[in-house]
Scaffold this motif. Structure first.
Motif, PDB file in Angstrom:
ATOM      1  N   PHE A 161       0.809  -1.225   0.000  1.00 13.16           N
ATOM      2  CA  PHE A 161       0.000   0.000   0.000  1.00 13.16           C
ATOM      3  C   PHE A 161       0.840   1.272   0.000  1.00 13.16           C
ATOM      4  CE2 PHE A 161      -2.742  -3.299   1.825  1.00 13.16           C
ATOM      5  CZ  PHE A 161      -3.869  -3.164   1.023  1.00 13.16           C
ATOM      6  N   LEU A 162       2.164   1.148  -0.173  1.00 14.59           N
ATOM      7  CA  LEU A 162       2.993   2.358  -0.124  1.00 14.59           C
ATOM      8  C   LEU A 162       2.611   3.295  -1.270  1.00 14.59           C
ATOM      9  CD1 LEU A 162       5.351   2.484  -2.548  1.00 14.59           C
ATOM     10  CD2 LEU A 162       6.330   0.681  -1.178  1.00 14.59           C
ATOM     11  N   GLU A 164       4.221   6.432  -3.699  1.00 12.34           N
ATOM     12  CA  GLU A 164       5.529   6.961  -4.081  1.00 12.34           C
ATOM     13  C   GLU A 164       5.707   8.366  -3.508  1.00 12.34           C
ATOM     14  OE1 GLU A 164       6.371   6.370  -8.268  1.00 12.34           O
ATOM     15  OE2 GLU A 164       5.485   4.389  -8.141  1.00 12.34           O
ATOM     16  N   LYS A 219      -6.906  -4.897  -2.215  1.00 10.81           N
ATOM     17  CA  LYS A 219      -5.934  -3.981  -2.835  1.00 10.81           C
ATOM     18  C   LYS A 219      -6.594  -3.198  -3.975  1.00 10.81           C
ATOM     19  CE  LYS A 219      -2.355  -1.912  -4.216  1.00 10.81           C
ATOM     20  NZ  LYS A 219      -1.726  -0.822  -3.499  1.00 10.81           N
ATOM     21  N   ASN A 223      -7.428   1.055  -3.882  1.00 12.82           N
ATOM     22  CA  ASN A 223      -7.023   2.034  -4.893  1.00 12.82           C
ATOM     23  C   ASN A 223      -8.230   2.656  -5.589  1.00 12.82           C
ATOM     24  OD1 ASN A 223      -4.339   2.101  -4.455  1.00 12.82           O
ATOM     25  ND2 ASN A 223      -3.738   0.871  -6.219  1.00 12.82           N
ATOM     26  N   LYS A 266      -7.851  16.749  -2.667  1.00 14.43           N
ATOM     27  CA  LYS A 266      -7.166  17.872  -3.312  1.00 14.43           C
ATOM     28  C   LYS A 266      -7.485  17.826  -4.810  1.00 14.43           C
ATOM     29  CE  LYS A 266      -4.268  21.294  -3.211  1.00 14.43           C
ATOM     30  NZ  LYS A 266      -4.790  22.546  -2.711  1.00 14.43           N
ATOM     31  N   SER A 268      -7.245  18.489  -8.671  1.00 14.79           N
ATOM     32  CA  SER A 268      -6.014  18.560  -9.473  1.00 14.79           C
ATOM     33  C   SER A 268      -6.330  18.406 -10.948  1.00 14.79           C
ATOM     34  CB  SER A 268      -5.058  17.440  -9.047  1.00 14.79           C
ATOM     35  OG  SER A 268      -5.613  16.187  -9.382  1.00 14.79           O
ATOM     36  N   CYS A 275      -0.573   3.035 -10.732  1.00 15.81           N
ATOM     37  CA  CYS A 275      -1.528   2.111 -10.117  1.00 15.81           C
ATOM     38  C   CYS A 275      -3.008   2.436 -10.297  1.00 15.81           C
ATOM     39  CB  CYS A 275      -1.233   2.008  -8.624  1.00 15.81           C
ATOM     40  SG  CYS A 275       0.386   1.320  -8.295  1.00 15.81           S
ATOM     41  N   PHE A 337       4.308  12.368 -11.888  1.00 18.64           N
ATOM     42  CA  PHE A 337       2.864  12.250 -11.644  1.00 18.64           C
ATOM     43  C   PHE A 337       2.460  12.827 -10.297  1.00 18.64           C
ATOM     44  CE2 PHE A 337       1.851   8.871  -8.556  1.00 18.64           C
ATOM     45  CZ  PHE A 337       3.071   8.228  -8.402  1.00 18.64           C
ATOM     46  N   LYS A 338       3.452  13.080  -9.422  1.00 19.15           N
ATOM     47  CA  LYS A 338       3.230  13.785  -8.163  1.00 19.15           C
ATOM     48  C   LYS A 338       4.592  14.259  -7.691  1.00 19.15           C
ATOM     49  CE  LYS A 338       2.676  11.122  -4.371  1.00 19.15           C
ATOM     50  NZ  LYS A 338       2.326   9.990  -3.453  1.00 19.15           N
ATOM     51  N   ARG A 441      -2.501  22.359  -9.881  1.00 19.07           N
ATOM     52  CA  ARG A 441      -2.344  21.725  -8.572  1.00 19.07           C
ATOM     53  C   ARG A 441      -2.794  22.626  -7.434  1.00 19.07           C
ATOM     54  NH1 ARG A 441      -1.489  16.276  -8.533  1.00 19.07           N
ATOM     55  NH2 ARG A 441      -0.314  15.696 -10.361  1.00 19.07           N
TER      56      ARG A 441
HETATM   57  O1  LIG Z   1      -6.051  14.541  -3.077  1.00 21.76           O
HETATM   58  C1  LIG Z   1      -5.376  14.047  -3.986  1.00 21.76           C
HETATM   59  C2  LIG Z   1      -4.519  12.925  -3.797  1.00 21.76           C
HETATM   60  C3  LIG Z   1      -3.815  12.422  -4.879  1.00 21.76           C
HETATM   61  N1  LIG Z   1      -3.923  13.010  -6.104  1.00 21.76           N
HETATM   62  C4  LIG Z   1      -3.172  12.448  -7.246  1.00 21.76           C
HETATM   63  O2  LIG Z   1      -3.413  11.050  -7.297  1.00 21.76           O
HETATM   64  C5  LIG Z   1      -2.283  10.358  -7.843  1.00 21.76           C
HETATM   65  C6  LIG Z   1      -1.869   9.215  -6.926  1.00 21.76           C
HETATM   66  O3  LIG Z   1      -1.333   9.738  -5.730  1.00 21.76           O
HETATM   67  P1  LIG Z   1      -0.900   8.795  -4.507  1.00 21.76           P
HETATM   68  O4  LIG Z   1      -2.000   7.876  -4.207  1.00 21.76           O
HETATM   69  O5  LIG Z   1      -0.446   9.689  -3.433  1.00 21.76           O
HETATM   70  O6  LIG Z   1       0.386   8.057  -5.094  1.00 21.76           O
HETATM   71  P2  LIG Z   1       0.652   6.542  -5.613  1.00 21.76           P
HETATM   72  O7  LIG Z   1       2.097   6.313  -5.472  1.00 21.76           O
HETATM   73  O8  LIG Z   1       0.027   6.346  -6.942  1.00 21.76           O
HETATM   74  O9  LIG Z   1      -0.085   5.606  -4.524  1.00 21.76           O
HETATM   75  C7  LIG Z   1      -1.326   4.955  -4.771  1.00 21.76           C
HETATM   76  O10 LIG Z   1      -1.124   3.767  -5.505  1.00 21.76           O
HETATM   77  C8  LIG Z   1      -0.223   2.824  -4.866  1.00 21.76           C
HETATM   78  C9  LIG Z   1      -0.015   1.697  -5.846  1.00 21.76           C
HETATM   79  O11 LIG Z   1      -1.006   0.732  -5.789  1.00 21.76           O
HETATM   80  C10 LIG Z   1      -0.834   2.390  -3.556  1.00 21.76           C
HETATM   81  O12 LIG Z   1       0.016   1.447  -2.943  1.00 21.76           O
HETATM   82  C11 LIG Z   1      -1.045   3.615  -2.665  1.00 21.76           C
HETATM   83  O13 LIG Z   1      -1.664   3.217  -1.443  1.00 21.76           O
HETATM   84  C12 LIG Z   1      -1.921   4.618  -3.398  1.00 21.76           C
HETATM   85  O14 LIG Z   1      -2.047   5.815  -2.629  1.00 21.76           O
HETATM   86  C13 LIG Z   1      -1.196  11.431  -8.008  1.00 21.76           C
HETATM   87  O15 LIG Z   1      -1.171  11.866  -9.348  1.00 21.76           O
HETATM   88  C14 LIG Z   1      -1.652  12.559  -7.099  1.00 21.76           C
HETATM   89  O16 LIG Z   1      -1.196  13.811  -7.509  1.00 21.76           O
HETATM   90  C15 LIG Z   1      -4.749  14.101  -6.300  1.00 21.76           C
HETATM   91  O17 LIG Z   1      -4.856  14.632  -7.406  1.00 21.76           O
HETATM   92  N2  LIG Z   1      -5.460  14.589  -5.233  1.00 21.76           N
END
Ligand SMILES: O=c1ccn([C@@H]2O[C@H](COP(=O)(O)OP(=O)(O)O[C@H]3O[C@H](CO)[C@@H](O)[C@H](O)[C@H]3O)[C@@H](O)[C@H]2O)c(=O)[nH]1
Ligand SMILES: NC(=O)c1ccc[n+]([C@@H]2O[C@H](COP(=O)([O-])OP(=O)(O)OC[C@H]3O[C@@H](n4cnc5c(N)ncnc54)[C@H](O)[C@@H]3O)[C@@H](O)[C@H]2O)c1
Length: 470
Positions: A161-162, A164, A219, A223, A266, A268, A275, A337-338, A441
């Protein structure tokens, strides 16, 4: 196997395999952890001073453990043979061809890894699904392993569940560790064995033990729920722009309901990453295969809404710049992507760039972490053009200032912290006028930018009266 020494092998030295195994090696100094990969180049990077992925805090842990109880090697067979627990953290992208193309997970790499394990393992192994996979993958993998008939295997599901950018912290303090296994005595023993590893630093009450299918499905559902929140707030951002409400104010008010919560609200330009889209499409495909077409459609809208959000953002740019961007220089701030990652998989910036290229804009990209080759690769993939052709439209610059020189617009596509501290007064001076800023953003101070002279657009905020919207 209980009570025996644990030796871990992880197949796949990527964004998941590298950080998760580094954390296990750090927390369990008595366990030897070997990470293997078919990519010699990737292994070489893991053994060098410049790791193949950027993740805050990762370098320190790798440097502390590498050569002590953490090893990176191409010797896949040796790694498998010597291990008692084998994690499989190979990539499981969306299928590009054949049945389920564009939705189903491509399990080619997984099956190859399983067949390798079946071919070389000669002592009992616990095989752990770390990759994100469709429900019933463990069952299919079990049959591949057992068909070889050389030894015994217990197949467990242990999804990761990590996120990035925060991977090391997520691994240090996981909300939960999920372990699914067969409801048999051997299954229970294997679950116990794997939970012993995590118990080195994760409190027992955070280690969930369940059956395999629930674990695999959880899982995909986790997501889908997270992405659904982003798509929901992005849908609200469209209502805000049409009505004059402010999406951040709405998110604040709604998020204060403890049943809803503040996180993942948030607005965006759209979610990216390797994922979310892949896993939702995988869930959609599973629903369709089970005859649950309405359920499939329900989840599919999370992805469709994300596509709409990206398109809405690009339309705002084009309309804002008086309905033409042809020949206009546009500074694209951020390609990852972030923030806090160099990963560009499914980054909204790629699509924004592609659409602006179609409109014949000149694009100047600046990202503090993404490798230049990665940008050329992504743009070639999405446009089908050679790098030399793309270079006619796209330049990669080394700073915000350089990208902004003579630009008509700044477009923020990644929420890098350094973009918040730029001297926008200086940036403004060297831009073409009127100077536009499209904040995908919502990280910049609109009032301040406005007072400098920028015509601004932020997602889900009242529209600047100077912004052309027709
Ligand atoms: O309020 C928010 C939160 C996230 N994002 C976007 O959503 C995407 C995913 O962000 P985030 O979930 O933080 O990063 P990932 O590394 O893709 O992590 C997700 O995907 C992983 C792969 O499965 C899982 O393990 C994590 O729990 C899950 O958070 C990015 O483009 C963020 O900018 C937004 O636009 N608004
Ligand atoms: N990236 C994330 O943040 C994240 C988080 C949670 C779960 N996941 C899931 O974890 C899995 C891995 O994701 P990733 O981002 O680490 O992928 P990745 O592409 O970064 O890494 C996968 C690695 O596996 C290697 N590999 C492929 N087949 C192999 C084989 N047969 N033998 C040895 N090595 C092989 C590849 O060379 C590559 O280095 C995916 O299923 C993904 O959905 C990813």
């Amino acid at each position: 196997m209980n009570g025996e020494e644990i030796k871990i092998c992880c197949i796949g030295a990527g964004y998941v395999g590298g950080p998760t195994m580094a954390k296990i090696a750090e927390k369990c100094p008595e366990i030897v952890v070997t990470i293997v990969d078919i990519s010699a180049a990737r292994i070489e990077q893991w053994n060098s001073d410049v790791l193949p992925i950027y993740e805050p805090g990762l370098d320190d842990v790798v440097k502390k453990c590498r050569g002590r109880n953490l090893f990176f090697t191409e010797e896949v067979d040796k790694g498998i043979r010597e291990a008692t627990i084998i994690f499989v953290a190979v990539n499981t992208p969306t299928k590009k061809i054949g049945i389920g193309a564009g939705r189903a997970a491509d399990l080619t790499y997984w099956e190859l890894a399983a067949r390798r394990i079946a071919a070389v393992a000669d002592t009992p192994k616990i095989v752990v699904e770390k990759s994100t996979v469709p429900i019933k993958t463990a069952e299919a993998i079990s049959s591949v392993l057992h068909a070889a008939g050389r030894t015994s295997f217990s197949v467990l599901s242990n999804p990761e569940f990590l996120a990035e950018g925060t991977a090391m912290d997520d691994l240090e303090h996981p909300d939960r560790v999920l372990i699914g296994g067969p409801l048999t005595e051997a299954g229970a023993t294997a679950i116990e064995r794997l939970s012993q590893v995590y118990a080195h630093w994760v409190p027992q009450e955070r280690i969930i033990k369940t059956n395999v299918w629930s674990s695999e499905l959880s899982k995909l559902v986790a997501n889908s729920f997270l992405a659904q929140r982003v798509s929901s707030i992005n849908a609200v951002s469209a209502i805000c722009e049409a009505s004059g409400a402010d999406v951040d104010e709405v998110a604040r008010a709604v998020g204060m309901d403890t049943r809803i919560g503040h996180k993942f609200l948030k607005a965006s330009v759209g979610f990216g990453g390797s994922c979310f889209q892949k896993d939702i499409l995988n869930l959609v495909y599973l629903c369709q295969s089970m005859g649950l077409s309405e359920v499939a459609e329900y989840f599919h809208w999370v992805v469709k809404m994300n596509d709409l959000q990206k398109e809405r953002f690009v339309s705002r740019i084009i309309h804002g710049l008086f309905n033409t961007v042809t020949g206009k220089r546009i500074a694209l701030l951020g390609f990852a992507f972030k923030k806090d990652t160099g990963d560009t998989r499914e980054s909204a910036a790629i699509e924004v760039c592609q659409r602006l290229m179609q409109e014949r804009a000149e694009i100047a990209i600046y990202d503090p972490k993404v490798e230049h080759e990665q940008i050329w690769y992504d743009l070639s993939e999405v446009t089908g053009l050679e790098q030399s052709q793309i270079e006619k439209y796209v330049k990669i610059e080394g700073s915000v200032q350089a990208a902004a020189k003579d630009a008509h617009a700044l477009v923020v596509t990644t929420e890098w912290d350094e973009f918040k501290t730029v001297d926008y007064r200086k940036v403004y001076q060297q831009m073409s006028k009127p100077a536009f800023l499209f904040d995908g953003r919502n990280i910049l101070d609109r009032e301040e930018l406005h007072s400098i002279g920028f015509v601004t657009y932020s997602i889900g905020k009242p529209l600047d009266t100077k912004l052309n919207t027709v």
